[in-house]
Design an enzyme around this catalytic site. Structure first.
Site, PDB file in Angstrom:
ATOM      1  N   GLU A  24      -9.705  -1.601   5.674  1.00  0.00           N
ATOM      2  CA  GLU A  24     -10.259  -1.305   6.992  1.00  0.00           C
ATOM      3  C   GLU A  24     -11.564  -2.097   7.186  1.00  0.00           C
ATOM      4  O   GLU A  24     -12.136  -2.593   6.207  1.00  0.00           O
ATOM      5  CB  GLU A  24     -10.544   0.209   7.103  1.00  0.00           C
ATOM      6  CG  GLU A  24      -9.357   1.113   6.775  1.00  0.00           C
ATOM      7  CD  GLU A  24      -8.293   1.151   7.890  1.00  0.00           C
ATOM      8  OE1 GLU A  24      -8.296   0.259   8.766  1.00  0.00           O
ATOM      9  OE2 GLU A  24      -7.451   2.073   7.865  1.00  0.00           O
ATOM     10  N   HIS A  55      -7.375  -4.447  10.400  1.00  0.00           N
ATOM     11  CA  HIS A  55      -7.133  -4.240   8.958  1.00  0.00           C
ATOM     12  C   HIS A  55      -5.938  -5.080   8.469  1.00  0.00           C
ATOM     13  O   HIS A  55      -5.046  -5.415   9.243  1.00  0.00           O
ATOM     14  CB  HIS A  55      -6.985  -2.754   8.609  1.00  0.00           C
ATOM     15  CG  HIS A  55      -5.695  -2.091   8.987  1.00  0.00           C
ATOM     16  ND1 HIS A  55      -5.606  -0.727   9.208  1.00  0.00           N
ATOM     17  CD2 HIS A  55      -4.435  -2.553   9.175  1.00  0.00           C
ATOM     18  CE1 HIS A  55      -4.358  -0.398   9.492  1.00  0.00           C
ATOM     19  NE2 HIS A  55      -3.621  -1.499   9.489  1.00  0.00           N
ATOM     20  N   ASN A 111      -7.303  -2.526  14.577  1.00  0.00           N
ATOM     21  CA  ASN A 111      -8.732  -2.632  14.248  1.00  0.00           C
ATOM     22  C   ASN A 111      -9.004  -3.815  13.308  1.00  0.00           C
ATOM     23  O   ASN A 111     -10.097  -3.961  12.790  1.00  0.00           O
ATOM     24  CB  ASN A 111      -9.228  -1.332  13.589  1.00  0.00           C
ATOM     25  CG  ASN A 111      -8.575  -1.084  12.228  1.00  0.00           C
ATOM     26  OD1 ASN A 111      -7.655  -1.791  11.836  1.00  0.00           O
ATOM     27  ND2 ASN A 111      -9.058  -0.079  11.514  1.00  0.00           N
ATOM     28  N   ASP A 171       0.818  -1.213   0.000  1.00  0.00           N
ATOM     29  CA  ASP A 171       0.000   0.000   0.000  1.00  0.00           C
ATOM     30  C   ASP A 171       0.854   1.267   0.000  1.00  0.00           C
ATOM     31  O   ASP A 171       2.041   1.221   0.323  1.00  0.00           O
ATOM     32  CB  ASP A 171      -0.949   0.003   1.213  1.00  0.00           C
ATOM     33  CG  ASP A 171      -0.294  -0.560   2.465  1.00  0.00           C
ATOM     34  OD1 ASP A 171       0.931  -0.488   2.572  1.00  0.00           O
ATOM     35  OD2 ASP A 171      -1.017  -1.075   3.332  1.00  0.00           O
TER      36      ASP A 171
HETATM   37  C1  F6R Z   1       1.281  -1.538   5.881  1.00  0.00           C
HETATM   38  C2  F6R Z   1       0.235  -2.531   6.170  1.00  0.00           C
HETATM   39  C3  F6R Z   1      -0.528  -2.419   7.435  1.00  0.00           C
HETATM   40  C4  F6R Z   1       0.366  -2.752   8.630  1.00  0.00           C
HETATM   41  C5  F6R Z   1      -0.418  -2.718   9.919  1.00  0.00           C
HETATM   42  C6  F6R Z   1       0.477  -2.950  11.116  1.00  0.00           C
HETATM   43  O1  F6R Z   1       1.906  -1.854   4.661  1.00  0.00           O
HETATM   44  O2  F6R Z   1       0.009  -3.402   5.391  1.00  0.00           O
HETATM   45  O3  F6R Z   1      -1.621  -3.284   7.403  1.00  0.00           O
HETATM   46  O4  F6R Z   1       0.938  -4.020   8.442  1.00  0.00           O
HETATM   47  O5  F6R Z   1      -1.046  -1.485  10.062  1.00  0.00           O
HETATM   48  O6  F6R Z   1       1.339  -1.878  11.249  1.00  0.00           O
HETATM   49  P1  F6R Z   1       2.544  -1.944  12.264  1.00  0.00           P
HETATM   50  O7  F6R Z   1       3.456  -3.002  11.770  1.00  0.00           O
HETATM   51  O8  F6R Z   1       3.172  -0.587  12.192  1.00  0.00           O
HETATM   52  O9  F6R Z   1       1.962  -2.260  13.589  1.00  0.00           O
END
Ligand code: F6R
Length: 256
Positions: free
Chosen positions: A151, A146, A144, A76
């Site tokens: 989301e 995701h 949450n 992303d």
């Molecule tokens: C970012 C992504 C997000 C993160 C998730 C966890 O490329 O795919 O889904 O993996 O938000 O983020 P961290 O690792 O910062 O806790």
């Protein structure tokens, strides 16, 4: 709605520490890079993978791992962000693993197009398809539930698309962008894109992820917790630490 695991092969390992789990994740990649050096590998960005990415960089520098013939992509990007833009996903991946910069320069690192236009996203998807889709997709989970930036409420059938970020996602990214505001929209691989990878490797660490991990592995499979869709994939490894696994009640886990 189905609640049980559907994956033909879903392995959940609870490792003693983040470092130990990151080492397992790295070994997965290392093994595949040896047997399938020309494949496409797709990374997740964020705190979860900092340890693994730094270790990967060290291995590349030491000549123990080569990314020379491989292709790399990611999940992303913030809407409107160029690959070299500070705070953006490509920038963050290359900061964590500077060896990826040379792939970016020679065009074997495929950035998610931050421009988000239908044409750009279709071209990106076509390129991934041409490379036979990711051999291994690394995933993290938001508190949450995701995955990537899908989301709660996301559509299962979606490929790459532009999405609005949830309030908790904006809060969690606040420190990264301060004093500027966090971008409110992003381009993300959709659930359908993620599930098309050949193998999924999900890492989740810390108490802050425990409720989301439980929803992912034991809750309903549906848009309330997009990460739960990984249970529909035929080949998944989930790596947890004791804190993120602490709310699991009926998941069969392997310790270590
Ligand atoms: C970012 C992504 C997000 C993160 C998730 C966890 O490329 O795919 O889904 O993996 O938000 O983020 P961290 O690792 O910062 O806790």
């Amino acid at each position: 709605m189905k609640t049980g695991p559907l994956s033909a092969k879903l392995v959940v390992r609870v490792m003693p520490s983040v470092v130990a789990a990151s080492q397992v994740a790295l070994e997965e990649l290392q093994a595949l890079l040896t047997t399938e050096p020309r494949a496409l590998y797709s990374f997740a960005t964020g705190a979860t993978y900092q340890t693994m990415l730094l270790s990967l960089h060290r291995l590349v520098v030491d000549g123990r791992v080569s990314l020379a013939t491989s292709y790399v992509t990611h999940l992303d990007e913030y809407l409107g962000f160029a690959p070299d833009q500070r705070g953006g996903m490509v920038h963050e991946l290359c900061a964590a693993c500077p060896s990826m910069l040379s792939l970016l320069r020679r065009g074997t690192f495929l950035p998610v197009p931050g421009v988000g236009s239908k044409t750009a996203l279709a071209q990106h998807e076509a390129r991934l398809l041409q490379l036979h889709l990711p051999r291994l997709q690394f995933l993290g989970i938001g508190r949450n539930g995701h995955i990537a930036f899908n989301e709660p409420g996301a559509l299962h059938s979606q490929g790459f698309h532009v999405t609005k970020l949830a309030a908790t996602t904006l809060q969690d990214a606040a420190a990264r962008f301060a004093p500027a505001a966090v971008p409110t929209h992003a381009v993300t691989a959709g659930p359908a894109s993620i599930l098309s990878a050949k193998r999924l490797l999900m890492c989740a660490f810390g108490l802050g992820k425990a409720a989301a991990v439980r929803a992912m592995l034991e809750g309903p499979i549906g848009p309330e917790c997009p990460a739960a869709w990984i249970r529909q994939h035929p080949d998944v490894l989930v790596l947890l630490d004791p804190l993120s696994a602490s709310q699991l009640q009926n998941t069969v886990v392997v310790h270590g």
